[in-house]
Write a protein that holds these residues in place. Sequence first.
Motif, PDB file in Angstrom:
ATOM      1  N   GLY A 196      11.067   4.670  37.246  1.00 34.04           N
ATOM      2  CA  GLY A 196      11.446   5.754  36.352  1.00 34.04           C
ATOM      3  C   GLY A 196      12.426   6.686  37.027  1.00 34.04           C
ATOM      4  O   GLY A 196      12.883   6.436  38.149  1.00 34.04           O
ATOM      5  N   ASP A 197      12.773   7.759  36.349  1.00 35.12           N
ATOM      6  CA  ASP A 197      13.700   8.719  36.935  1.00 35.12           C
ATOM      7  C   ASP A 197      13.389  10.107  36.388  1.00 35.12           C
ATOM      8  O   ASP A 197      12.684  10.256  35.394  1.00 35.12           O
ATOM      9  N   SER A 198      13.902  11.106  37.084  1.00 35.69           N
ATOM     10  CA  SER A 198      13.728  12.500  36.674  1.00 35.69           C
ATOM     11  C   SER A 198      15.068  13.209  36.780  1.00 35.69           C
ATOM     12  O   SER A 198      15.803  13.013  37.756  1.00 35.69           O
TER      13      SER A 198
ATOM     14  N   TYR B 185      21.260  12.150  43.386  1.00 36.51           N
ATOM     15  CA  TYR B 185      22.692  12.449  43.393  1.00 36.51           C
ATOM     16  C   TYR B 185      23.025  13.473  42.309  1.00 36.51           C
ATOM     17  O   TYR B 185      22.306  13.603  41.317  1.00 36.51           O
ATOM     18  N   LEU B 186      24.110  14.182  42.504  1.00 38.26           N
ATOM     19  CA  LEU B 186      24.605  15.120  41.505  1.00 38.26           C
ATOM     20  C   LEU B 186      25.145  14.311  40.331  1.00 38.26           C
ATOM     21  O   LEU B 186      26.086  13.535  40.486  1.00 38.26           O
ATOM     22  N   ASP B 187      24.519  14.441  39.174  1.00 35.79           N
ATOM     23  CA  ASP B 187      24.838  13.601  38.020  1.00 35.79           C
ATOM     24  C   ASP B 187      25.961  14.240  37.199  1.00 35.79           C
ATOM     25  O   ASP B 187      25.725  15.132  36.387  1.00 35.79           O
TER      26      ASP B 187
END
Length: 207
Positions: free
Chosen positions: A147-149, A196-198
């Motif tokens: 998953g991701d946040s 990372y900076l998205d």
Amino acid sequence: MPKEIIDPEPEGERPRSIRLTDPRALRAYAHPLRMSLVGLLRSSGPFTATRAAELTGESVASCSYHLRILAKYGLVEEAPGGRGREKPWQATAQYTEWPEYSEDASIAQAADALSAAVAEQYFERVTRAMANRQRLPREWQEAEQFGDSLLHLTHEELADLGARIDALLRPYEARASDPSLRPEGARPVSVLRIAYLDLDVPDSEKE
């Protein structure tokens, strides 16, 4: 700083990390087979070029060549014992690190290329894991994380988050090569950390 987190070596036996800053070393390490060889040496070494060929499916000559290149840049070294072509190799450190930022364009470009190569390798490994997960017992399928946040952080908070995750994982590292430290049922688990900076997400500033 960018860091490979695969297949750690035992704490205390070798340096925890080797840091690459020479653009030639960064470019040399970005080769997929070389990254695989270092990872295998950390999890299954020491071993010879012959064994490396068995593990990777490459020729003995190819593995021997790439091991020598890795040795040139301090990532592997000859291990005690063995003779001639049957000399064993071992990893020199538990992890590999490289600059996350450099004002030297050649270093920055080589470091970014290495990070991209490692990301590709991560993707391939995750894809294989997903393809094989139906073979796992139910408890392992349910325990795996995927998953991701999306968090809104300052760069200081992001750096602090990374340090705290490092500290959380550190107590488990010594189990890699000391089976006596592993509780019953423990199995090798790869933990990937990518933050990372998205730039694809609209960034609305506070008014």
